[in-house]
Every structure is written in C-alpha cells, then in structure tokens.
Design a protein around this motif. Structure first.
Motif, mmCIF file in Angstrom:
data_model
loop_
_atom_site.group_PDB
_atom_site.id
_atom_site.type_symbol
_atom_site.label_atom_id
_atom_site.label_comp_id
_atom_site.label_asym_id
_atom_site.label_seq_id
_atom_site.Cartn_x
_atom_site.Cartn_y
_atom_site.Cartn_z
ATOM 1 N N PHE A 196 0.864 -1.183 0.000
ATOM 2 C CA PHE A 196 0.000 0.000 0.000
ATOM 3 C C PHE A 196 0.896 1.228 0.000
ATOM 4 N N GLU A 197 0.340 2.374 -0.340
ATOM 5 C CA GLU A 197 1.132 3.596 -0.428
ATOM 6 C C GLU A 197 0.560 4.690 0.470
ATOM 7 N N VAL A 198 1.468 5.436 1.071
ATOM 8 C CA VAL A 198 1.127 6.625 1.842
ATOM 9 C C VAL A 198 2.015 7.758 1.348
ATOM 10 N N ASP A 199 1.406 8.772 0.793
ATOM 11 C CA ASP A 199 2.149 9.942 0.290
ATOM 12 C C ASP A 199 3.256 9.551 -0.684
ATOM 13 N N GLY A 200 2.988 8.565 -1.521
ATOM 14 C CA GLY A 200 3.939 8.157 -2.536
ATOM 15 C C GLY A 200 5.000 7.178 -2.064
ATOM 16 N N VAL A 201 5.006 6.818 -0.781
ATOM 17 C CA VAL A 201 5.947 5.837 -0.246
ATOM 18 C C VAL A 201 5.233 4.491 -0.169
ATOM 19 N N ARG A 202 5.864 3.455 -0.718
ATOM 20 C CA ARG A 202 5.228 2.133 -0.792
ATOM 21 C C ARG A 202 5.697 1.234 0.345
ATOM 22 N N PHE A 203 4.721 0.611 1.002
ATOM 23 C CA PHE A 203 4.987 -0.265 2.131
ATOM 24 C C PHE A 203 4.572 -1.694 1.814
ATOM 25 N N GLY A 204 5.280 -2.660 2.416
ATOM 26 C CA GLY A 204 4.902 -4.057 2.408
ATOM 27 C C GLY A 204 4.758 -4.536 3.845
ATOM 28 N N CYS A 205 4.061 -5.659 4.054
ATOM 29 C CA CYS A 205 3.771 -6.149 5.394
ATOM 30 C C CYS A 205 4.233 -7.593 5.577
ATOM 31 N N LEU A 206 4.821 -7.885 6.721
ATOM 32 C CA LEU A 206 5.146 -9.244 7.137
ATOM 33 C C LEU A 206 4.827 -9.381 8.619
ATOM 34 N N LEU A 207 4.747 -10.653 9.079
ATOM 35 C CA LEU A 207 4.125 -10.865 10.383
ATOM 36 C C LEU A 207 4.627 -12.148 11.033
ATOM 37 N N GLY A 208 4.660 -12.156 12.354
ATOM 38 C CA GLY A 208 4.879 -13.380 13.108
ATOM 39 C C GLY A 208 6.294 -13.917 12.994
ATOM 40 N N MET A 209 6.422 -15.109 12.387
ATOM 41 C CA MET A 209 7.708 -15.794 12.240
ATOM 42 C C MET A 209 8.407 -15.465 10.924
ATOM 43 N N GLU A 210 7.848 -14.578 10.129
ATOM 44 C CA GLU A 210 8.323 -14.410 8.757
ATOM 45 C C GLU A 210 9.651 -13.672 8.647
ATOM 46 N N ILE A 211 10.214 -13.237 9.768
ATOM 47 C CA ILE A 211 11.568 -12.682 9.752
ATOM 48 C C ILE A 211 12.568 -13.732 9.281
ATOM 49 N N HIS A 212 12.224 -15.024 9.446
ATOM 50 C CA HIS A 212 13.156 -16.112 9.158
ATOM 51 C C HIS A 212 13.135 -16.582 7.707
ATOM 52 N N TYR A 213 12.348 -15.940 6.846
ATOM 53 C CA TYR A 213 12.194 -16.404 5.466
ATOM 54 C C TYR A 213 12.646 -15.315 4.491
ATOM 55 N N PRO A 214 13.917 -15.335 4.093
ATOM 56 C CA PRO A 214 14.442 -14.259 3.237
ATOM 57 C C PRO A 214 13.734 -14.149 1.903
ATOM 58 N N GLU A 215 13.134 -15.241 1.420
ATOM 59 C CA GLU A 215 12.435 -15.165 0.135
ATOM 60 C C GLU A 215 11.243 -14.211 0.188
#
Length: 337
Positions: A196-215
């Motif tokens: 999603f975008e806020v003022d032209g800056v694009r964000f992505g979301c991750l959650l929970g244990m997903e810090i461990h999955y570089p893909e």
C-alpha cells in the motif's frame, strides 16, 4: 565507486558553500546512470513513520485485558500523532495474541486445536472500530495486528489491518509462513504479499515468524517497496540483527514492531536501507513509540537506494553472460597455479 565518490564530493561541496546539512544539500542533486549529476531534482517522496511497542496480552476471553490493550494502542496513536507521524505501526498481538494453551481444547496443559468460540469477538471488534475512528480523527494511517475471523468452520487468519487516515480498512495482510503450532492448531495461512502507499511511499507487510524467510523479503524488493513493516510478538533468534540484514540486503527501510515484554533484547525500531538503526524504543519494557522520517535523500539511505538496489537488479538480469569466456584454463578446475 568513482561515480559514488564524485557524487558525494559534489554534495559536500554544496553543503560547505551554502552552510546546508548534507541531507539538505543532497536534495538538489540526482545522479544519472552514467554517474553524471543533474541538479535541482524534484524532492523525493517522504513520510514520517512511528513504530510502537505495546504490552501483548494473551487471553482473548479477558474482556478487561482487551479493553486495556485498546486504550494503550490509542494512547500511543495520540503520542505518534503529536510527534508528527503520518503512519503508526504496531506489533503482532497489539490487542491480543491468543495463547496456544488458553485456546486449546486439550488445555491448559497440552496444545490442541484452538476453540475460537472462547474469543470475545464483539469486544475485539469494538476495540478495532475505536482504533479506526481515532485514525480518522487524527488523520493517521494505522497498521494494527489482530485475528481476522473467517466463516466457520475455517480457522481465522493472523493478520495486519491497514487503516487509512480516513478510518477505513484499505487492505489486510495475512501471515503466510506460520509456525508449526499456528498452522497445526490455530490459523489459516494467507496466500499473497500486500503493498500500500502513503504519500507516494510504498509499504509491504510481514508478520509473526516471517523474519526467518528471506524469500518473502526479496519478494517485496521485487515489488519495489520502500519499507517493510514487520510485526511480531517475539521470535526465536536474533530478530534485530535479521531485520538489519534484510534492510541492507534489499536496500529498503524495515520497521520492526515487537511486544514490549521483549524490548530488553529487541526493542521496536526502524532500520535504514544501509542496515543502520535510525531510532529505537526504550529497552525497559515500556509501551512507547519511536518516530523518524523515511526520506531517500538522507545520507543513511542515499547510497543504498541510489546505487545498491539498481546494481543488484542489473547484475541479476544477466549482464555477466556477455563477459563469460571459454578457456581451457577456466574449464580445468585442477589447473596448476
């Protein structure tokens, strides 16, 4: 490297001449692919981001605990707004992170299938509605984690709601790579990344244990995000170091939002695209926010965004093929020195 040094030299020369900071001087330059510099470039997109850490409560049957979590979230929203934030990001379980033993039909001493009828759904939904209303009042984008109920008998998602500054849910991210307990007994997995975008800056979301999955983090680089918002209640391993690594490898900002219970080892914070921490919450267990500007004209981001990401993309697109050679000394892996 030569182009980079020349570019920095010109920026510093302007700063010395005008008395501006490096960051201010940098706004007047834009390097071209050839390494030349075009001056007076348009101002880059920027957004002021707040990352929060909150006390995560684990019993969705406890009405007062749910209410207290909601009050705590709204107090931090007001604090973030007072510091000029445009978006505030909360950890996994900001309202409640249902404990696997509390939810288990085989509990309280054994983990089994979760009984989601134990959740006080009306209270949870009313707290989320109050958060959305405050987001509208403050004109503050709010990313808040919660359980997302599905049609029975399907298990719910573990989710991040993205609430706009008008108080509407504009999208939702559902955790995809769940822990063994989550996937076995508690949740239905999500299926796709979310941006999603806020003022032209694009964000992505991750959650929970997903810090461990570089893909998953590389996937967001390909989707051209500027910042990944990662929410967790606390994961095994060195979460903070991994957040720094993902930011540096992919040349984007990372917002790490954790439960305040874990702040002694990994307080919430925001990492620049060069892998350096820009700001962190206190490591004393207190609910709090840290606020920074995400601006790719900053010295912390300039090299990574301007050079790092474009070069990696060019390198992975096959530019080496034309330089490969057929040579006996190349093919013979046992060739003498």
């Amino acid at each position: 490297m030569t182009a980079r040094r020349n570019f920095k030299r010109q920026v510093r020369a302007r700063a010395a001449k005008t008395g501006e900071s490096y960051t201010s001087a940098l706004r007047h330059f834009r390097p071209t692919p050839s390494g030349d510099v075009m001056s007076e470039a348009k101002n880059p997109q920027s957004v002021r981001l707040a990352v929060a850490q909150t006390l995560v409560r684990e019993d969705p049957r406890d009405v007062e605990a749910l209410r207290e979590s909601g009050r705590e979230v709204r107090a931090l929203m007001r604090e973030a707004s007072a510091q000029g934030a445009r978006l505030v990001h909360f950890p996994e379980g900001a309202i409640c992170f249902p404990n696997k033993f509390v939810m288990s039909v085989d509990g309280p001493d054994a983990v089994g299938p979760a009984d989601w009828d134990r959740c006080q759904w009306p209270v949870l939904q009313s707290e989320l509605a109050a958060i959305a209303e405050l987001a509208r009042e403050l004109r503050l984008w709010t990313v808040i984690a919660s359980v997302h109920r599905l049609t029975e008998p399907n298990r719910p998602h573990n989710s991040l709601y993205v609430i706009s500054d008008r108080g509407a849910v504009v999208t939702r991210y559902d955790e995809r790579l769940l822990s063994k307990t989550k996937i076995s007994y508690m949740y239905s997995p999500g299926v796709s990344p979310v941006t999603f975008e806020v003022d032209g800056v694009r964000f992505g979301c991750l959650l929970g244990m997903e810090i461990h999955y570089p893909e998953l983090w590389a996937e967001y680089e390909k989707l051209d995000v500027d910042c990944v918002l990662f929410s967790t209640s606390g994961t095994p391993g060195n979460t903070a170091a991994q957040a720094q690594g993902h930011a540096a490898v992919n040349s984007y900002w990372v917002s790490l939002s954790v439960a305040s219970q874990h702040s002694a080892t990994a307080p919430s914070g925001i990492v620049a695209p060069n892998g350096h921490w820009l700001a962190r919450c206190p490591a004393d267990g207190s609910p709090s926010v840290a606020v920074v500007n995400l601006d790719d004209s900053s010295e912390a981001a300039a090299d990574a965004v301007t050079y790092g990401r474009p070069w990696r993309r060019e390198a992975s697109a096959g530019i080496y093929t034309e330089h490969q050679v057929i040579d006996p000394r190349s093919e013979d892996r046992t060739a003498a020195f």
